[in-house]
Design a protein around this motif. Structure first.
Motif, PDB file in Angstrom:
ATOM      1  N   SER A   2      -8.858 -30.828  -7.627  1.00 42.63           N
ATOM      2  CA  SER A   2      -7.901 -30.196  -8.541  1.00 42.63           C
ATOM      3  C   SER A   2      -7.876 -28.683  -8.319  1.00 42.63           C
ATOM      4  O   SER A   2      -8.824 -28.109  -7.785  1.00 42.63           O
ATOM      5  N   ASN A   3      -6.784 -28.090  -8.747  1.00 40.39           N
ATOM      6  CA  ASN A   3      -6.681 -26.641  -8.601  1.00 40.39           C
ATOM      7  C   ASN A   3      -7.172 -25.947  -9.861  1.00 40.39           C
ATOM      8  O   ASN A   3      -6.743 -26.289 -10.966  1.00 40.39           O
ATOM      9  N   ILE A   4      -8.044 -24.983  -9.684  1.00 44.61           N
ATOM     10  CA  ILE A   4      -8.500 -24.233 -10.867  1.00 44.61           C
ATOM     11  C   ILE A   4      -7.423 -23.219 -11.268  1.00 44.61           C
ATOM     12  O   ILE A   4      -7.182 -22.988 -12.439  1.00 44.61           O
ATOM     13  N   ILE A   5      -6.763 -22.650 -10.262  1.00 43.50           N
ATOM     14  CA  ILE A   5      -5.680 -21.694 -10.534  1.00 43.50           C
ATOM     15  C   ILE A   5      -4.439 -22.120  -9.770  1.00 43.50           C
ATOM     16  O   ILE A   5      -4.500 -22.445  -8.581  1.00 43.50           O
ATOM     17  N   THR A   6      -3.331 -22.158 -10.472  1.00 39.85           N
ATOM     18  CA  THR A   6      -2.048 -22.350  -9.808  1.00 39.85           C
ATOM     19  C   THR A   6      -1.127 -21.221 -10.258  1.00 39.85           C
ATOM     20  O   THR A   6      -0.864 -21.082 -11.450  1.00 39.85           O
ATOM     21  N   ALA A   7      -0.715 -20.409  -9.316  1.00 40.42           N
ATOM     22  CA  ALA A   7       0.241 -19.341  -9.645  1.00 40.42           C
ATOM     23  C   ALA A   7       1.594 -19.774  -9.102  1.00 40.42           C
ATOM     24  O   ALA A   7       1.711 -20.111  -7.927  1.00 40.42           O
ATOM     25  N   GLU A   8       2.578 -19.815 -10.009  1.00 42.45           N
ATOM     26  CA  GLU A   8       3.883 -20.336  -9.600  1.00 42.45           C
ATOM     27  C   GLU A   8       4.940 -19.239  -9.605  1.00 42.45           C
ATOM     28  O   GLU A   8       5.226 -18.654 -10.638  1.00 42.45           O
ATOM     29  N   HIS A   9       5.500 -19.007  -8.457  1.00 40.04           N
ATOM     30  CA  HIS A   9       6.657 -18.100  -8.309  1.00 40.04           C
ATOM     31  C   HIS A   9       6.474 -16.775  -9.038  1.00 40.04           C
ATOM     32  O   HIS A   9       7.301 -16.376  -9.845  1.00 40.04           O
ATOM     33  N   ILE A  10       5.371 -16.114  -8.771  1.00 36.22           N
ATOM     34  CA  ILE A  10       5.079 -14.850  -9.451  1.00 36.22           C
ATOM     35  C   ILE A  10       5.909 -13.719  -8.844  1.00 36.22           C
ATOM     36  O   ILE A  10       5.882 -13.492  -7.632  1.00 36.22           O
ATOM     37  N   THR A  11       6.627 -13.029  -9.716  1.00 42.54           N
ATOM     38  CA  THR A  11       7.335 -11.824  -9.282  1.00 42.54           C
ATOM     39  C   THR A  11       6.918 -10.684 -10.200  1.00 42.54           C
ATOM     40  O   THR A  11       6.875 -10.850 -11.418  1.00 42.54           O
ATOM     41  N   LYS A  12       6.558  -9.570  -9.606  1.00 41.19           N
ATOM     42  CA  LYS A  12       6.193  -8.393 -10.399  1.00 41.19           C
ATOM     43  C   LYS A  12       6.835  -7.163  -9.774  1.00 41.19           C
ATOM     44  O   LYS A  12       6.609  -6.860  -8.601  1.00 41.19           O
ATOM     45  N   ARG A  13       7.650  -6.495 -10.573  1.00 41.41           N
ATOM     46  CA  ARG A  13       8.313  -5.296 -10.076  1.00 41.41           C
ATOM     47  C   ARG A  13       7.741  -4.057 -10.753  1.00 41.41           C
ATOM     48  O   ARG A  13       7.513  -4.060 -11.953  1.00 41.41           O
ATOM     49  N   PHE A  14       7.491  -3.036  -9.967  1.00 48.50           N
ATOM     50  CA  PHE A  14       7.182  -1.721 -10.526  1.00 48.50           C
ATOM     51  C   PHE A  14       8.398  -0.849 -10.292  1.00 48.50           C
ATOM     52  O   PHE A  14       9.325  -1.253  -9.572  1.00 48.50           O
ATOM     53  N   SER A  15       8.379   0.322 -10.892  1.00 44.93           N
ATOM     54  CA  SER A  15       9.615   1.125 -10.862  1.00 44.93           C
ATOM     55  C   SER A  15      10.084   1.388  -9.428  1.00 44.93           C
ATOM     56  O   SER A  15      11.264   1.299  -9.120  1.00 44.93           O
ATOM     57  N   ALA A  16       9.133   1.676  -8.530  1.00 44.23           N
ATOM     58  CA  ALA A  16       9.552   2.072  -7.190  1.00 44.23           C
ATOM     59  C   ALA A  16       9.699   0.889  -6.241  1.00 44.23           C
ATOM     60  O   ALA A  16      10.482   0.922  -5.308  1.00 44.23           O
ATOM     61  N   HIS A  17       8.904  -0.161  -6.490  1.00 40.00           N
ATOM     62  CA  HIS A  17       8.943  -1.260  -5.526  1.00 40.00           C
ATOM     63  C   HIS A  17       8.607  -2.588  -6.201  1.00 40.00           C
ATOM     64  O   HIS A  17       8.184  -2.634  -7.353  1.00 40.00           O
ATOM     65  N   THR A  18       8.794  -3.650  -5.459  1.00 37.57           N
ATOM     66  CA  THR A  18       8.408  -4.975  -5.930  1.00 37.57           C
ATOM     67  C   THR A  18       7.051  -5.300  -5.330  1.00 37.57           C
ATOM     68  O   THR A  18       6.897  -5.363  -4.113  1.00 37.57           O
ATOM     69  N   ALA A  19       6.064  -5.482  -6.199  1.00 34.96           N
ATOM     70  CA  ALA A  19       4.706  -5.714  -5.702  1.00 34.96           C
ATOM     71  C   ALA A  19       4.513  -7.158  -5.265  1.00 34.96           C
ATOM     72  O   ALA A  19       3.806  -7.437  -4.303  1.00 34.96           O
ATOM     73  N   LEU A  20       5.111  -8.069  -5.992  1.00 36.28           N
ATOM     74  CA  LEU A  20       5.021  -9.487  -5.644  1.00 36.28           C
ATOM     75  C   LEU A  20       6.420 -10.076  -5.745  1.00 36.28           C
ATOM     76  O   LEU A  20       7.119  -9.848  -6.726  1.00 36.28           O
ATOM     77  N   ASP A  21       6.806 -10.839  -4.719  1.00 44.10           N
ATOM     78  CA  ASP A  21       8.141 -11.405  -4.733  1.00 44.10           C
ATOM     79  C   ASP A  21       8.030 -12.917  -4.533  1.00 44.10           C
ATOM     80  O   ASP A  21       7.808 -13.386  -3.432  1.00 44.10           O
ATOM     81  N   ASP A  22       8.126 -13.647  -5.623  1.00 41.41           N
ATOM     82  CA  ASP A  22       8.106 -15.102  -5.585  1.00 41.41           C
ATOM     83  C   ASP A  22       6.877 -15.639  -4.832  1.00 41.41           C
ATOM     84  O   ASP A  22       7.006 -16.399  -3.890  1.00 41.41           O
ATOM     85  N   VAL A  23       5.704 -15.203  -5.261  1.00 36.97           N
ATOM     86  CA  VAL A  23       4.475 -15.630  -4.604  1.00 36.97           C
ATOM     87  C   VAL A  23       3.871 -16.821  -5.349  1.00 36.97           C
ATOM     88  O   VAL A  23       3.744 -16.785  -6.571  1.00 36.97           O
ATOM     89  N   SER A  24       3.554 -17.870  -4.629  1.00 33.01           N
ATOM     90  CA  SER A  24       2.866 -19.008  -5.227  1.00 33.01           C
ATOM     91  C   SER A  24       1.566 -19.256  -4.476  1.00 33.01           C
ATOM     92  O   SER A  24       1.558 -19.209  -3.245  1.00 33.01           O
ATOM     93  N   VAL A  25       0.493 -19.482  -5.228  1.00 33.18           N
ATOM     94  CA  VAL A  25      -0.757 -19.866  -4.574  1.00 33.18           C
ATOM     95  C   VAL A  25      -1.417 -20.974  -5.384  1.00 33.18           C
ATOM     96  O   VAL A  25      -1.248 -21.068  -6.601  1.00 33.18           O
ATOM     97  N   GLU A  26      -2.166 -21.821  -4.684  1.00 31.67           N
ATOM     98  CA  GLU A  26      -2.934 -22.878  -5.354  1.00 31.67           C
ATOM     99  C   GLU A  26      -4.370 -22.725  -4.909  1.00 31.67           C
ATOM    100  O   GLU A  26      -4.657 -22.724  -3.710  1.00 31.67           O
ATOM    101  N   ILE A  27      -5.246 -22.578  -5.874  1.00 31.50           N
ATOM    102  CA  ILE A  27      -6.647 -22.336  -5.529  1.00 31.50           C
ATOM    103  C   ILE A  27      -7.477 -23.540  -5.944  1.00 31.50           C
ATOM    104  O   ILE A  27      -7.649 -23.807  -7.132  1.00 31.50           O
ATOM    105  N   PRO A  28      -7.970 -24.308  -4.953  1.00 35.01           N
ATOM    106  CA  PRO A  28      -8.719 -25.522  -5.273  1.00 35.01           C
ATOM    107  C   PRO A  28     -10.069 -25.185  -5.887  1.00 35.01           C
ATOM    108  O   PRO A  28     -10.711 -24.208  -5.494  1.00 35.01           O
TER     109      PRO A  28
END
Lengths: 307, 441
Positions: A2-28
């Motif tokens: 099983s996955n302990i962490i599942t990050a789904e489609h993470i997007t994070k924008r800061f004023s000057a740039h986009t730090a994360l653009d639709d990032v998904s990870v699964e951590i078993p």
């Protein structure tokens, strides 16, 4: 698994740039998971999103299959990249304070701390002030405090930076030991050697995107072919000029006294002969052999976009 | 709760075990006492210079009746004015020459004072007063009334109003408005400094944590509310410790040192008032105002001090907690102490308002403005404390306290939200929608 962490489609924008653009990870669960990427790729932002320090603009994080809550934070041990301790406090006092905040009793914290301090051979630091410690010393203390309460999930942001090779090795052993005791470990790094030695899974983040994800063995097998190492004597510059059209240069180390070495990736099998011919034609070739790629090679090729 | 306790203890220890804390805690009351006693001490040890004035009285009426005192000595001379002036200028002891015209009773303006140095207003008034009295009595004499001196003596009146509270069951304690506002002002100022000193301590502490990078560790370990609450309470305990020590030292000093500094007969009177004697009667004897005596009596009454200190502690803690949470919010939203300047100015505005209101307590401790300001949490810690000595209903104090502490909890909650977000807010300018999401996060 099983996955302990599942990050789904993470997007994070800061004023000057986009730090994360639709990032998904699964951590078993039970894995040692490496987050790789060049500086500024978005590794730290992803880590902060996973442990709820940063709120993502889009997407969500699941802990054990459920959206992560403040309560889950106490099941995570987190060593931030920017390390900080209360400078005026004594080492032992501070470690006890932080350990108790993580829910250990004073008694239990003291026992475990003594054990760790002995293991690291730093008992005599107990009464020193934090401001008198070197950066590496302070980092050890922070590592101990992070893992002391035996959390299910450990997150280390650049754990090896600031450590000398001996201490980096010590740290690696400890990480593996913690994994064997049942913890899941996530760490970010650009130290590729450590990835090969201890990670079972990786995610490669570049320019805010997840560009490569999976088991280390699988990745190697999938992207491992057609890498050749060359040893030669002669004009390196001329050589590079002649062959760069037919193959990709991964590494090149010129030597004026001994043999120079070169690592190339040749996409099509048919080109191998012509590359050999070109090299032979330009320099005095001493060795030409296929090699198993290191994660470093894969990293460089992935970042260059040629994988 | 446990985490709040742990953070509280850490903040407390870090500050109280510092050498600078111990030194200021002990030296501060000593300094205050010394400052308070300085005028008395200076009066004791420094003699004011005696000024000699040569009097040339052509009328012959005024000069004999001029009375010399410690500061001013009159010397009658029959020299001519020019000669007297020359003599005076040669003689360093001589401060000046007073010339009184022949027809001074009919023409009161015919008096001149020649001085070698600039004279003081007090000195001029003293001389003018004396001459006036002489002229007045001379003019009265001209009416040929029998026993004029005796009549005048009987006519003289002087009113000193001593006030007593009658709406209390306990024996009517003498409560002079002056005494109350005197104590109130003092406490108000004390509170103001406490808010200023310890409030900014909280702010600095938040900013320091940001710059020392410990914050990321803390935020991933404890809830921001616990973090802030622990920090604020920890520093509150520091403040309480310091004030308690100061309070105890002041009580000790006021019991030991103050009587030693005051003239002995004044002490007797004060003790008599404490024993229930009539202030105005004693005041007449002592030639000091009865307000002054009652004020002194209540200041030197240790029981009264203890009660007031208890109240002050409650309001001080409440006021401190409230303002500390505001300061913490400021600390959370800026990166450096310099950037906080403008925001702290806004936060201290209510404190300044409270001071203006304190001045009004002098006039009327129960006016509507004063009443409301002593209930509104942002001014109540100062205004209510200043009102307490004048004796106000218990329900007012209770309501004020409840409001104060409730507002504090709400403020910490809000500050914790700002704190959590402000820490890693180097991102896009937040929209209202974002803020709503943060509040829920």
């Amino acid at each position: 698994m099983s996955n302990i962490i599942t990050a789904e489609h993470i997007t994070k924008r800061f004023s000057a740039h986009t730090a994360l653009d639709d990032v998904s990870v699964e951590i078993p669960r039970g894995s040692v998971y490496g987050l790789l990427g060049p500086n500024g790729a978005g590794k730290t932002t992803l880590i902060r999103t996973i442990n709820r320090i940063t709120l993502p603009d889009e997407g969500r994080v699941l802990f054990d299959g459920k959206p992560i809550t403040q309560q889950d934070i106490f099941r995570i041990g987190y060593l931030p990249e920017e390390r900080g301790l209360y400078r005026k406090m004594k080492v032992g006092e501070q470690a006890l304070f932080l350990a108790q905040l993580k829910g250990l009793s004073h008694h239990e914290a003291l026992i475990r701390l003594k054990e760790w301090f002995t293991r690291f051979g730093i008992e005599e630091w107990w009464n020193k002030k934090v401001e008198d410690l070197s950066k590496g010393m302070a980092q050890k203390i922070q590592f101990i405090v992070t893992v002391l309460h035996k959390p299910e999930l450990l997150i280390f942001d650049e754990p090896f930076s600031g450590f000398d090779p001996i201490n980096a090795n010590l740290l690696k052993e400890e990480i593996l030991r913690l994994r064997d005791e049942g913890a899941t470990v996530i760490f970010s790094t650009h130290n590729m050697a450590s990835v090969e030695e201890i990670c079972d899974h990786i995610t490669l983040i570049n320019k805010s995107h997840n560009i490569l994800s999976g088991k280390v063995d699988d990745i190697r097998r999938a992207h491992g072919g057609n890498i050749f190492s060359v040893q030669y004597k002669g004009d390196g510059k001329a050589l590079i000029e002649r062959i760069s059209g037919v193959c990709e240069i991964i590494a090149h180390e010129e030597s004026t006294t001994g043999y120079s070495s070169l690592k190339v990736h040749i996409e099509r099998n048919e080109d191998v002969r012509s590359v050999v011919a070109l090299i032979n034609d330009t320099v005095e070739m001493r060795q030409f052999s296929e090699t198993i790629p290191s994660m470093n090679d894969i990293f460089i090729r992935a970042v260059n976009g040629t994988l | 709760m446990r985490n709040i306790g742990l953070i509280l203890m850490r903040e407390y220890r870090e500050r109280v075990y510092k050498k600078s804390f111990i030194i200021t805690t002990i030296l501060m009351p000593l300094l205050m006492i010394l400052l308070g006693a300085a005028p008395t001490l200076i009066m004791e040890f420094v003699d004011s210079e005696t000024k000699k004035i040569t009097v040339i009285d052509e009328s012959g009426i005024v000069a004999p009746k001029l009375t010399s005192d410690e500061e001013l000595v009159f010397e009658i001379s029959d020299k001519a004015l020019p000669q007297a002036l020359v003599d005076a200028s040669q003689n360093e002891d001589n401060f000046g020459v007073l010339h009184i015209g022949k027809d001074i009773v009919a023409n009161p303006n015919d008096a001149r004072l020649y001085t070698s140095a600039s004279s003081s207003l007090v000195l001029e008034e003293n001389i003018a007063d004396q001459i006036e009295k002489v002229i007045e009595s001379e003019r009265l004499k001209a009416y040929n009334i029998e026993n004029i001196d005796e009549i005048l003596e009987k006519v003289k009146a002087s009113v000193h109003l001593a006030t007593f509270r009658t709406d209390k069951d306990e024996e009517s304690a003498a409560s002079s408005a002056v005494a109350s506002s005197l104590i109130g002002m003092l406490l108000g100022f004390l509170l103001y400094f406490i808010l200023a000193i310890y409030g900014s301590m909280v702010m600095q502490s938040v900013i320091d944590e940001k710059s020392s990078r410990i914050l990321e560790v803390m935020v991933s370990t404890v809830k921001p509310f616990e973090m802030l609450m622990g920090k604020i309470l920890g520093i509150a305990f520091v403040a309480a410790t310091q004030i308690l020590v100061w309070g105890v030292l002041l009580v000790v000093f006021s019991a030991v040192i103050m009587p030693a500094l005051m003239p002995e007969n004044l002490i007797d009177s004060v003790q008599q008032i404490q024993a229930g004697a009539d202030a105005s009667a004693l005041a007449m004897q002592q030639d000091v105002s009865p307000e002054m005596l009652t004020a002194l009596a209540s200041v030197l009454d240790t029981g009264h001090i203890a009660m007031v200190i208890a109240m002050v502690l409650l309001f001080t803690i409440g006021g401190f907690l409230l303002y500390a949470s505001l300061y913490a919010a400021i600390g959370a939203s800026v990166d450096q102490a310099q950037d906080a300047q403008q925001l702290t100015t806004i936060v201290t505005m209510p404190i300044i308002v409270a001071f203006v209101v304190i001045m009004m307590i002098m006039k009327d401790p129960n006016s509507p403005l004063v009443f409301w300001c002593s209930l509104i949490p942002f001014t109540s810690p100062i205004v209510m404390v200043a009102r307490i000595p004048s004796g106000i209903p218990v329900w007012e104090i209770a309501t004020s306290l409840v409001l104060l502490y409730a507002t504090f909890v709400v403020c910490v909650w809000g500050a914790a939200k700002i704190y959590k977000i402000g820490i890693f807010m180097h991102g896009a300018k937040p929209t209202l929608r974002d803020m709503w999401r943060w509040l829920k996060y």
